[in-house]
Write a protein that holds these residues in place. Sequence first.
Motif, PDB file in Angstrom:
ATOM      1  N   VAL A 277      89.519  30.935  18.911  1.00 52.21           N
ATOM      2  CA  VAL A 277      88.742  31.033  20.100  1.00 52.21           C
ATOM      3  C   VAL A 277      87.435  30.579  19.974  1.00 52.21           C
ATOM      4  O   VAL A 277      86.659  30.988  19.053  1.00 52.21           O
ATOM      5  CB  VAL A 277      88.874  32.456  20.472  1.00 52.21           C
ATOM      6  N   ASN A 278      87.102  29.314  20.615  1.00 50.64           N
ATOM      7  CA  ASN A 278      85.909  28.846  20.602  1.00 50.64           C
ATOM      8  C   ASN A 278      85.068  29.336  21.596  1.00 50.64           C
ATOM      9  O   ASN A 278      85.062  29.005  22.847  1.00 50.64           O
ATOM     10  CB  ASN A 278      85.945  27.446  20.713  1.00 50.64           C
ATOM     11  N   ASN A 279      84.094  30.240  21.170  1.00 48.89           N
ATOM     12  CA  ASN A 279      83.214  31.274  22.103  1.00 48.89           C
ATOM     13  C   ASN A 279      81.819  30.808  22.009  1.00 48.89           C
ATOM     14  O   ASN A 279      81.063  31.080  22.795  1.00 48.89           O
ATOM     15  CB  ASN A 279      83.535  32.532  21.839  1.00 48.89           C
ATOM     16  N   ALA A 280      81.346  30.430  20.504  1.00 48.17           N
ATOM     17  CA  ALA A 280      79.924  30.116  20.638  1.00 48.17           C
ATOM     18  C   ALA A 280      79.265  29.633  21.549  1.00 48.17           C
ATOM     19  O   ALA A 280      80.010  28.486  21.736  1.00 48.17           O
ATOM     20  CB  ALA A 280      79.775  29.837  19.143  1.00 48.17           C
ATOM     21  N   HIS A 281      78.019  29.716  21.879  1.00 41.56           N
ATOM     22  CA  HIS A 281      77.262  28.826  22.718  1.00 41.56           C
ATOM     23  C   HIS A 281      75.947  29.018  22.701  1.00 41.56           C
ATOM     24  O   HIS A 281      75.659  29.922  22.032  1.00 41.56           O
ATOM     25  CB  HIS A 281      77.707  29.258  24.236  1.00 41.56           C
ATOM     26  N   SER A 282      75.237  28.060  23.220  1.00 42.40           N
ATOM     27  CA  SER A 282      73.691  28.301  23.248  1.00 42.40           C
ATOM     28  C   SER A 282      73.451  28.014  24.815  1.00 42.40           C
ATOM     29  O   SER A 282      74.213  26.995  25.610  1.00 42.40           O
ATOM     30  CB  SER A 282      72.969  27.102  22.465  1.00 42.40           C
ATOM     31  N   CYS A 283      72.464  28.745  25.360  1.00 47.87           N
ATOM     32  CA  CYS A 283      72.074  28.384  26.866  1.00 47.87           C
ATOM     33  C   CYS A 283      70.529  28.677  26.800  1.00 47.87           C
ATOM     34  O   CYS A 283      69.876  29.698  27.045  1.00 47.87           O
ATOM     35  CB  CYS A 283      72.826  29.472  27.847  1.00 47.87           C
ATOM     36  N   THR A 284      69.716  27.487  26.745  1.00 47.42           N
ATOM     37  CA  THR A 284      68.405  27.424  26.916  1.00 47.42           C
ATOM     38  C   THR A 284      67.764  27.356  28.208  1.00 47.42           C
ATOM     39  O   THR A 284      68.727  26.921  29.292  1.00 47.42           O
ATOM     40  CB  THR A 284      67.731  26.185  26.326  1.00 47.42           C
ATOM     41  N   PRO A 285      66.730  27.958  28.659  1.00 47.83           N
ATOM     42  CA  PRO A 285      66.412  28.029  30.060  1.00 47.83           C
ATOM     43  C   PRO A 285      65.681  26.787  30.628  1.00 47.83           C
ATOM     44  O   PRO A 285      65.432  25.976  29.805  1.00 47.83           O
ATOM     45  CB  PRO A 285      65.171  29.203  30.136  1.00 47.83           C
ATOM     46  N   ASP A 286      66.284  26.491  31.888  1.00 46.21           N
ATOM     47  CA  ASP A 286      65.720  25.294  32.415  1.00 46.21           C
ATOM     48  C   ASP A 286      64.073  25.263  32.414  1.00 46.21           C
ATOM     49  O   ASP A 286      63.571  26.323  32.604  1.00 46.21           O
ATOM     50  CB  ASP A 286      66.351  25.007  33.998  1.00 46.21           C
ATOM     51  N   ALA A 287      63.484  23.893  32.256  1.00 49.35           N
ATOM     52  CA  ALA A 287      62.400  23.882  32.433  1.00 49.35           C
ATOM     53  C   ALA A 287      62.079  23.738  34.021  1.00 49.35           C
ATOM     54  O   ALA A 287      63.054  23.568  34.961  1.00 49.35           O
ATOM     55  CB  ALA A 287      61.667  22.578  32.152  1.00 49.35           C
ATOM     56  N   PRO A 288      60.871  24.296  34.682  1.00 47.92           N
ATOM     57  CA  PRO A 288      60.773  24.159  36.061  1.00 47.92           C
ATOM     58  C   PRO A 288      61.069  22.798  36.779  1.00 47.92           C
ATOM     59  O   PRO A 288      61.670  22.844  37.762  1.00 47.92           O
ATOM     60  CB  PRO A 288      59.109  24.430  36.326  1.00 47.92           C
TER      61      PRO A 288
ATOM     62  N   ASP B 194      60.928  17.609  32.943  1.00 51.65           N
ATOM     63  CA  ASP B 194      60.143  18.470  31.972  1.00 51.65           C
ATOM     64  C   ASP B 194      61.108  18.663  30.788  1.00 51.65           C
ATOM     65  O   ASP B 194      60.599  19.687  29.871  1.00 51.65           O
ATOM     66  CB  ASP B 194      59.161  19.507  32.171  1.00 51.65           C
ATOM     67  N   GLU B 195      62.163  18.796  30.891  1.00 53.84           N
ATOM     68  CA  GLU B 195      63.330  19.189  29.912  1.00 53.84           C
ATOM     69  C   GLU B 195      63.131  18.600  28.891  1.00 53.84           C
ATOM     70  O   GLU B 195      62.928  17.284  28.502  1.00 53.84           O
ATOM     71  CB  GLU B 195      64.877  18.991  30.663  1.00 53.84           C
ATOM     72  N   PRO B 196      63.026  19.705  27.620  1.00 53.07           N
ATOM     73  CA  PRO B 196      62.828  18.958  26.263  1.00 53.07           C
ATOM     74  C   PRO B 196      64.040  18.401  25.690  1.00 53.07           C
ATOM     75  O   PRO B 196      65.200  19.044  25.770  1.00 53.07           O
ATOM     76  CB  PRO B 196      62.224  20.246  25.579  1.00 53.07           C
ATOM     77  N   ASP B 197      63.770  17.348  25.074  1.00 56.49           N
ATOM     78  CA  ASP B 197      65.101  16.855  24.264  1.00 56.49           C
ATOM     79  C   ASP B 197      65.791  17.970  23.294  1.00 56.49           C
ATOM     80  O   ASP B 197      67.093  18.020  23.321  1.00 56.49           O
ATOM     81  CB  ASP B 197      64.689  15.717  23.144  1.00 56.49           C
ATOM     82  N   GLU B 198      64.790  18.767  22.782  1.00 55.69           N
ATOM     83  CA  GLU B 198      65.463  19.653  21.507  1.00 55.69           C
ATOM     84  C   GLU B 198      66.399  20.875  22.379  1.00 55.69           C
ATOM     85  O   GLU B 198      67.503  21.082  21.991  1.00 55.69           O
ATOM     86  CB  GLU B 198      64.390  20.139  20.632  1.00 55.69           C
ATOM     87  N   ASP B 199      65.937  21.111  23.494  1.00 57.63           N
ATOM     88  CA  ASP B 199      66.597  22.147  24.293  1.00 57.63           C
ATOM     89  C   ASP B 199      68.091  21.541  24.650  1.00 57.63           C
ATOM     90  O   ASP B 199      69.154  22.122  24.553  1.00 57.63           O
ATOM     91  CB  ASP B 199      66.152  22.813  25.513  1.00 57.63           C
ATOM     92  N   TRP B 200      68.173  20.436  25.325  1.00 56.32           N
ATOM     93  CA  TRP B 200      69.208  19.713  25.698  1.00 56.32           C
ATOM     94  C   TRP B 200      70.304  19.531  24.389  1.00 56.32           C
ATOM     95  O   TRP B 200      71.488  19.811  24.345  1.00 56.32           O
ATOM     96  CB  TRP B 200      68.748  18.189  26.134  1.00 56.32           C
TER      97      TRP B 200
END
Length: 273
Positions: free
Chosen positions: A100-111, A115-121
């Motif tokens: 079961v592949n459940n692990a995830h990451s969800c970083t908040p959007d930049a306004p 301005d979205e940072p590469d590291e969050d993507w």
Amino acid sequence: MKPTDERSHESTDARTGRRLDGYGVLITGAGRGIGAATARRLTAEGARVLVTDRDADRAAATAETLPGARSFGCDVADRASVEAAVAYAVEHVGSLDVLVNNAHSCTPDAPLFEDEPDEDWALDLDITLTGAFRCARAALPHLVASGRGSIVMIGSVNGARDFGNHAYSAAKAGLAGLTRTLSGHAAPRGVRVNLIEPGTIHTPAWAGREAVLDRAAALYPLGRVCTPDDIASAVAFLASADASWITGVTLPVDGGILASDVGLRRAFRGAEL
């Protein structure tokens, strides 16, 4: 083509009525939320579960509440960690029949998108999409050997429709594509691969924002948001022989929000949203 094991088509154990008796299961991101609920449900269905999480203490705390469960600290962003978790499952759980592949990451959007940072993507895609790839790659030979192997991906309605969170949504959409291609590759080897698309789920990540969930519930045709147990029930079905003729599908568990826009319908009627 891999010969069919007739036993895998029996939907329940004749003595217990539990669909997953004797199955070995590895669940990622299972320290809390959907993963923990899934671990509980599959254990209740008779499975021997390996609870994995990047937070080893959290994984251990969940496993301690489940009869026969074990835990392992696994970072899906690290290939060696994933391979160690799979090896541990095979050695200590006794087999590996379900991933079961459940692990995830969800970083908040930049306004602003620009301005979205590469590291969050990169983080969201690496944990959510590439992490699932790493786990499937490591587990697949063992799932083939089991004769009843199954992979259940936990996606999101964000992968099918705009609900915000650019990187997270792109990663979940990628999971749908991976499910299709991997299901075609794995089917002749006797392994099924399916995806669940949850809607908004009341998990610990929403702590302190319950008012937002209340507003969201009003927009769902079924009138409430999802619970982790809703998803766990769908995982139990897709992992079991009850779904033995189902592969490569996306199953929305979304309260109807992909099928019907309640807010827009109310707007057309001139009602309050």
